[in-house]
Write a protein that holds these residues in place. Structure first.
Motif, PDB file in Angstrom:
ATOM      1  N   UNK A 138       8.079  -1.083  -3.870  1.00  0.00           N
ATOM      2  CA  UNK A 138       8.057   0.094  -3.001  1.00  0.00           C
ATOM      3  C   UNK A 138       7.026   1.104  -3.475  1.00  0.00           C
ATOM      4  N   UNK A 139       6.241   1.597  -2.509  1.00  0.00           N
ATOM      5  CA  UNK A 139       5.383   2.752  -2.726  1.00  0.00           C
ATOM      6  C   UNK A 139       5.754   3.823  -1.712  1.00  0.00           C
ATOM      7  N   UNK A 140       7.072   3.969  -1.532  1.00  0.00           N
ATOM      8  CA  UNK A 140       7.621   4.936  -0.584  1.00  0.00           C
ATOM      9  C   UNK A 140       8.797   5.637  -1.252  1.00  0.00           C
ATOM     10  N   UNK A 141       8.808   6.961  -1.203  1.00  0.00           N
ATOM     11  CA  UNK A 141       9.823   7.730  -1.929  1.00  0.00           C
ATOM     12  C   UNK A 141      11.231   7.549  -1.357  1.00  0.00           C
ATOM     13  N   UNK A 142      11.344   7.067  -0.117  1.00  0.00           N
ATOM     14  CA  UNK A 142      12.660   6.902   0.517  1.00  0.00           C
ATOM     15  C   UNK A 142      13.343   5.588   0.119  1.00  0.00           C
ATOM     16  N   UNK A 143      12.593   4.663  -0.467  1.00  0.00           N
ATOM     17  CA  UNK A 143      13.155   3.352  -0.802  1.00  0.00           C
ATOM     18  C   UNK A 143      12.835   3.012  -2.258  1.00  0.00           C
ATOM     19  N   UNK A 165       0.846  -1.197   0.000  1.00  0.00           N
ATOM     20  CA  UNK A 165       0.000   0.000   0.000  1.00  0.00           C
ATOM     21  C   UNK A 165       0.883   1.250   0.000  1.00  0.00           C
ATOM     22  N   UNK A 166       0.264   2.409  -0.139  1.00  0.00           N
ATOM     23  CA  UNK A 166       1.005   3.671  -0.151  1.00  0.00           C
ATOM     24  C   UNK A 166       1.854   3.807   1.116  1.00  0.00           C
ATOM     25  N   UNK A 167       3.119   4.196   0.912  1.00  0.00           N
ATOM     26  CA  UNK A 167       4.031   4.385   2.041  1.00  0.00           C
ATOM     27  C   UNK A 167       4.752   3.127   2.471  1.00  0.00           C
ATOM     28  N   UNK A 168       4.364   1.982   1.899  1.00  0.00           N
ATOM     29  CA  UNK A 168       4.934   0.708   2.340  1.00  0.00           C
ATOM     30  C   UNK A 168       6.052   0.231   1.415  1.00  0.00           C
ATOM     31  N   UNK A 169       6.834  -0.719   1.960  1.00  0.00           N
ATOM     32  CA  UNK A 169       7.965  -1.310   1.243  1.00  0.00           C
ATOM     33  C   UNK A 169       7.905  -2.824   1.450  1.00  0.00           C
ATOM     34  N   UNK A 170       8.092  -3.593   0.383  1.00  0.00           N
ATOM     35  CA  UNK A 170       8.174  -5.057   0.494  1.00  0.00           C
ATOM     36  C   UNK A 170       9.622  -5.479   0.314  1.00  0.00           C
ATOM     37  N   UNK A 180       6.891  -3.482   5.269  1.00  0.00           N
ATOM     38  CA  UNK A 180       7.308  -2.464   6.231  1.00  0.00           C
ATOM     39  C   UNK A 180       6.652  -1.139   5.890  1.00  0.00           C
ATOM     40  N   UNK A 181       6.190  -0.442   6.939  1.00  0.00           N
ATOM     41  CA  UNK A 181       5.744   0.936   6.774  1.00  0.00           C
ATOM     42  C   UNK A 181       6.985   1.810   6.714  1.00  0.00           C
ATOM     43  N   UNK A 182       7.321   2.273   5.530  1.00  0.00           N
ATOM     44  CA  UNK A 182       8.549   3.028   5.328  1.00  0.00           C
ATOM     45  C   UNK A 182       8.584   4.368   6.037  1.00  0.00           C
ATOM     46  N   UNK A 183       7.424   4.813   6.537  1.00  0.00           N
ATOM     47  CA  UNK A 183       7.384   6.100   7.252  1.00  0.00           C
ATOM     48  C   UNK A 183       7.878   5.956   8.688  1.00  0.00           C
ATOM     49  N   UNK A 184       7.880   4.737   9.214  1.00  0.00           N
ATOM     50  CA  UNK A 184       8.323   4.512  10.588  1.00  0.00           C
ATOM     51  C   UNK A 184       9.834   4.665  10.666  1.00  0.00           C
TER      52      UNK A 184
END
Length: 339
Positions: free
Chosen positions: A82-87, A34-39, A105-109
């Motif tokens: 990845x749906x996270x801009x940091x990864x 989902x948005x913000x997450x990383x697999x 993983x919630x990449x925002x954490x």
């Protein structure tokens, strides 16, 4: 990409020594991102002695491992979605993915997932010498023992991932490093590959007096610092050779991991020698991790800090490899290769 994520969960709590029956292998669908997450596809899983304590419900510094959930554990791997801009896909990362092949993983954490550079440091080393075990050794040595040049530092479980780092870091600081390990082969490795000044095979000593005599021979000027991973007879023998104002970093007490009492034969020596004994949990000292990882990473990248890995193949091998770790069957850092 595989559509199935295999996991090993804690099925039951051990009474006494754990067995393979305390674990179960389950299959679940690979989760959607989902948005913000990383697999992340985990490449290696770390096996560590602290996991034994988490399997029990007894009071400890951390909550027990919940039943019927993925066993806790450090992992390194690669971002596969990845749906996270940091990864980005392809990033190599370290985290606490547990005993499973994929983790969402919630990449925002903040701090849950860290990108790592594998240009000069192998990916697997971020679970050992340049990971939690290395930082554990660094903290106990630098912040608690704080050896001066010429002092003597003794390290139990010296051939392991933590102990091996402690001795080498002590040598960097000009101290004499004396290890304790189980078996002639491990002792040879500690001296010849890791560069300790000496290593004592504790299996050759049946009682405290015999082991204390061996410590006297290898530590003629006494013991100024001791990095404790074991407890029991080894701690008693070290106490008999400890100098005034010596320091003990209490990292692990594997002699009591199955619930056995660990008596101390001469606690009065703490007072007589004005000893400092301090227990620590490295995850409570995140402020020093950057400093520690900088030194550890530089030493590994330049070949000045040596380490060895024992690698079990496949997720299904994790329970038996973990049981072997608790009995000292591994050599250096115990990993499970997942890919």
């Amino acid at each position: 990409m595989s559509q199935t994520n295999r996991q090993i969960q804690l099925a039951s709590r051990p009474t006494g020594e754990p067995t393979a029956d305390n674990f179960k292998l389950v299959e679940t669908p690979v989760p959607e991102v989902a948005d913000g997450q990383v697999l992340v596809r985990n490449h290696y899983l770390s096996l560590d002695p602290y996991m034994r304590g988490r399997m029990s419900e007894s009071k400890s510094y951390a909550d027990p491992q919940p039943l019927n959930q993925v066993m806790i554990g450090g992992t390194v791997g690669e971002v596969v979605a990845s749906k996270n801009s940091h990864f980005s896909v392809g990033d190599k990362v370290v985290g606490m993915g547990g005993w499973q092949e994929y983790q969402l993983v919630d990449g925002q954490q903040r701090g849950v997932l860290q990108k790592v550079d594998t240009t000069h440091v192998p990916l697997s080393a971020y679970l050992g010498a340049v990971g939690m075990p290395g930082v554990t050794g660094w903290y106990g040595l630098v912040k608690i023992i704080n050896p001066k040049a010429g002092e003597t530092v003794v390290v139990s479980a010296a051939s392991g991932a933590v102990g091996g780092a402690v001795g080498q870091l002590a040598k960097v600081r000009g101290a004499r490093a004396v290890g304790l390990a189980g078996g002639a082969e491990k002792c040879r490795y500690v001296v010849e590959e890791l560069g300790f000044d000496a290593c004592i095979d504790y299996k050759q000593h049946k009682d405290v007096r015999s082991l204390a005599a061996a410590l006297k021979a290898e530590c003629p000027n006494g013991i100024d610092g001791y990095f404790e991973n074991v407890g029991g007879m080894i701690l008693d023998a070290v106490m008999l050779r400890a100098n005034p104002f010596s320091r003990i970093a209490m990292c692990g007490m594997i002699a009591g991991y199955n619930g056995e009492p660990i008596p101390m034969t001469a606690p009065q020596l703490i007072l007589v020698n004005r000893m400092k004994i301090e227990g620590f949990i490295v995850s409570e000292h995140m402020d020093v991790w950057p400093e520690a990882l900088k030194e550890l990473g530089t030493l590994v990248a330049t070949g000045k800090l040596k380490y060895r890995e024992t690698v079990a193949e496949g997720l299904q091998s994790a329970p038996e490899a973990f049981l072997g770790l608790l009995k000292g069957r591994n050599f250096g850092k115990q990993l499970v290769k997942l890919i």
